[in-house]
Design a protein around this motif. Structure first.
Motif, PDB file in Angstrom:
ATOM      1  N   ALA A  98       0.783  -0.703  30.869  1.00 59.74           N
ATOM      2  CA  ALA A  98       1.169  -1.455  29.851  1.00 59.74           C
ATOM      3  C   ALA A  98       2.019  -2.138  31.206  1.00 59.74           C
ATOM      4  O   ALA A  98       1.699  -4.023  31.614  1.00 59.74           O
ATOM      5  N   ARG A  99       2.482  -1.953  32.232  1.00 62.36           N
ATOM      6  CA  ARG A  99       3.188  -2.709  33.381  1.00 62.36           C
ATOM      7  C   ARG A  99       2.232  -3.886  33.784  1.00 62.36           C
ATOM      8  O   ARG A  99       2.087  -5.005  34.186  1.00 62.36           O
TER       9      ARG A  99
ATOM     10  N   MET B 250     -11.785  -2.815  34.092  1.00 65.28           N
ATOM     11  CA  MET B 250     -12.678  -2.396  33.133  1.00 65.28           C
ATOM     12  C   MET B 250     -13.050  -0.760  33.015  1.00 65.28           C
ATOM     13  O   MET B 250     -12.866  -0.037  32.046  1.00 65.28           O
ATOM     14  N   VAL B 251     -12.265   0.081  34.259  1.00 60.71           N
ATOM     15  CA  VAL B 251     -12.343   1.363  33.673  1.00 60.71           C
ATOM     16  C   VAL B 251     -10.643   2.211  32.817  1.00 60.71           C
ATOM     17  O   VAL B 251     -10.428   2.459  32.760  1.00 60.71           O
ATOM     18  N   LEU B 252      -9.624   0.925  33.874  1.00 61.58           N
ATOM     19  CA  LEU B 252      -7.999   1.144  32.823  1.00 61.58           C
ATOM     20  C   LEU B 252      -8.863   1.177  31.229  1.00 61.58           C
ATOM     21  O   LEU B 252      -8.094   1.610  30.565  1.00 61.58           O
ATOM     22  N   GLY B 253      -9.278  -0.021  31.095  1.00 61.26           N
ATOM     23  CA  GLY B 253      -9.436  -0.574  29.510  1.00 61.26           C
ATOM     24  C   GLY B 253     -10.892   0.192  28.849  1.00 61.26           C
ATOM     25  O   GLY B 253     -11.267   0.375  27.335  1.00 61.26           O
TER      26      GLY B 253
ATOM     27  N   VAL C  67       1.299   3.134  42.497  1.00 58.55           N
ATOM     28  CA  VAL C  67       1.788   2.857  41.254  1.00 58.55           C
ATOM     29  C   VAL C  67       1.044   1.765  40.733  1.00 58.55           C
ATOM     30  O   VAL C  67       0.063   2.772  39.619  1.00 58.55           O
ATOM     31  N   CYS C  68      -0.156   1.424  41.425  1.00 60.79           N
ATOM     32  CA  CYS C  68      -0.907   0.109  41.052  1.00 60.79           C
ATOM     33  C   CYS C  68      -1.530   1.350  40.460  1.00 60.79           C
ATOM     34  O   CYS C  68      -3.248   0.964  40.235  1.00 60.79           O
ATOM     35  N   ARG C  69      -2.262   2.560  40.679  1.00 53.89           N
ATOM     36  CA  ARG C  69      -2.932   3.093  41.203  1.00 53.89           C
ATOM     37  C   ARG C  69      -2.886   4.048  40.168  1.00 53.89           C
ATOM     38  O   ARG C  69      -2.670   4.089  38.926  1.00 53.89           O
ATOM     39  N   SER C  70      -2.028   5.334  40.757  1.00 52.18           N
ATOM     40  CA  SER C  70      -2.448   6.696  39.787  1.00 52.18           C
ATOM     41  C   SER C  70      -1.634   6.192  38.358  1.00 52.18           C
ATOM     42  O   SER C  70      -1.931   6.932  37.544  1.00 52.18           O
ATOM     43  N   SER C  71      -0.594   6.232  38.339  1.00 51.62           N
ATOM     44  CA  SER C  71       0.617   6.765  37.274  1.00 51.62           C
ATOM     45  C   SER C  71       0.036   5.161  36.600  1.00 51.62           C
ATOM     46  O   SER C  71      -0.067   4.897  35.444  1.00 51.62           O
ATOM     47  N   VAL C  72      -0.250   3.608  36.953  1.00 56.35           N
ATOM     48  CA  VAL C  72      -1.896   2.953  36.619  1.00 56.35           C
ATOM     49  C   VAL C  72      -2.393   3.967  35.348  1.00 56.35           C
ATOM     50  O   VAL C  72      -2.699   3.437  34.068  1.00 56.35           O
TER      51      VAL C  72
END
Lengths: 195, 195, 195, 195
Positions: free
Chosen positions: A120-121, B166-169, A107-112
DNA sequence: GATGAATGAGAGTTCATTCAT
DNA sequence: TATGAATGAACTCTCATTCAT
């Protein structure tokens, strides 16, 4: 009863299979077999693989948000709030090991990283963390020179990585180890690792 | 030359596609199209999707191990070693953004959790980190009361989470932000977040 | 009574659903939901989807055959027989719109083309039509140079296509339009469309 | 060549299978087997069952529209236009029997009744027919008292039903029968069936 | 009579991989 | 080296039907 039984058996089986193989490699047939029900029943109750997974994920986030909101609103001392957050993760590791494994590995990786919803979560959780860090700064407990943003990822990163290592090693978490880990994280975060 | 050109184009395309979609959802056809070659050629050079991915992953781990070994062997001051480790991640974020994205979203998670190989690689890295922490303790710089194990996941967790955010944003990382992040991580890790 | 009520509700629901979606895309669950009963009950009364559909189809053919036999046996003037046949279709459009929709869109096509049973029923109707055409020829009213076979498909084709267009447009059929359509079909069939 | 060969073999196989079983009961596996190619190749070229079917359907409508436009624009005598329209259907029955079977059993019914696209195509054809009927009225050849709408469905209904019966009986259509059918339809339509 | 949980065969579709050219 | 047509195992999902209550 009978209805809830089977639904729960499917959810439990799904937790196991998703943890073992990851979302992409989990087979609906595996889940049905593990739950001891027919293939079709999984679809009867949950509609699709994605829905089933989301249900699990959702339950995780809801638990997490609930805890964070509680801490944010509470009048506890600041250190106690941090302890409670750490404890939440460690308790979940003890009580719902499959759930937290799925969280750290999927969850905290791929889906994120690959869905809007996931992003968003995650950001919502980060935002709640930051609120607490800001509160710490305003109370004069945390250093105001360091941005709440930075404080958040250092604090949360420590927890997440600890959980990850536990999950990887499938190590049992005794009360004693819980305490030691909590105090280590808290000590380093507040007072640093220096001798 | 022509050979190397195409090989590199394929690798670059693979980096992009794996980052965007993740391993499971990446299509060999996507990679070939992105690289501007037929998809028979991808197989000609790399044999399979897994091999291609492993090649990328391997290059990451080798870079990482190389850096860690260097720091371990060096005579630098302890704080400088920590700075160098942090800088390594930040520099990679700047210079090879796709590579580090794949690392945080795929490698250090899915593959680590679901394959022996992945687990082994992760543990090797952790072990190198621990060696450095032990050295810090022996030099009297780090608190000996906290296990090197705990110190490792707190330090590394902070870095990884920062990179993840950083990657996410998809945020740009200026020299200035690099310095601020490095000093924040170092400061909290060594001296704590307390006011 | 209660029994008949539910049976009829199921039949009515089936008529609606088969018309809306066609046989292939109609779901037994849709029919049960529309009828407001559990879908076990549909099976309790009707055994299978095919049986339910056949029942509906059968009722159509029986009505149609009944009318045709009546006309064949009657002493009416020939033109009146043709008028009665046309009126039968138009009346059914008014009174049982779902039934005739199913007929033109499903029965007289798919089932006719892909099952022996369907073919046989269609040919039986055609044969009854031909009998009437032959009678018209023998009475000196219809042109003997044109085969009864040809006369049949021209006459019936006009009716069926008119009904099809009505069904497609879901147009209301007033008394006035009925009369106009009847006289148009009759006029062209008997006297031609020439100016 | 090789490419077109296989594509055409698949189209031909699809024509046969769709005719024999109808869209709903046609299996992609049947089509592949009949064409002598692997399962995947059908998808390689055509993407999905629906696309494959639509391609076939489209080719029919395009042929039909093309012919109708030609007749509409031509300077031929009016009767000749009607003959050409009838001939188009009969010729297609001879040259592309599978295509016209699919049309009468599938396209002009199920898809027309249950999809917007199907309805639109049908109405476009009807509109072209009406244009020709109006022209006949304006030239003083057709009775102005009968609406072009009615004339259309009587004329077209005769053709369609004739074709349907041929398809059902799988009857061979000799030149002689073609002529007889054409003249029967034309005669009844223009001059009526009366003795 | 009445319900709806439970079943599982069967269908469409995907996509890594192979191979003839 | 380079292509992309060709393959088919594997997977998700559907839905008519059964059956215990």
């Amino acid at each position: 009863m009978a209805r809830n039984d089977k639904q729960e058996m499917i959810i439990d089986a799904a937790l196991e299979v998703f943890r073992e193989k990851g979302y992409a490699n989990a087979r609906m047939a595996d889940i049905a077999r593990r739950a001891g029900v027919s293939y079709g029943l999984v679809y009867h109750y949950f509609g699709s693989k994605e829905v089933l997974f989301d249900l699990i994920v959702e339950s995780w986030w809801n638990d997490l948000y609930g805890m964070m909101e509680t801490e944010k609103a509470s009048n506890s001392r600041f250190r106690e709030k941090l302890v409670n957050i750490i404890q939440f993760f460690l308790d979940t590791y003890v009580n719902k090991p499959n759930l937290i494994s799925i969280f750290v590995s999927e969850v905290c990786r791929s889906s994120v990283y690959h869905t809007e919803e996931g992003l968003a979560r995650f950001l919502k959780f980060f935002s709640l963390c930051e609120d607490i860090m800001v509160e710490g700064q305003e109370r004069g407990i945390l250093n105001k020179e360091i941005s709440a943003h930075h404080l958040t990822y250092i604090f949360y990163g420590a927890i997440e990585t600890f959980i990850s290592v536990m999950v990887l090693g499938r190590e049992p978490l005794t009360k004693k180890r819980q305490e030691r880990a909590t105090s280590a994280i808290l000590h380093v975060f507040m007072d640093g690792a220096k001798a």
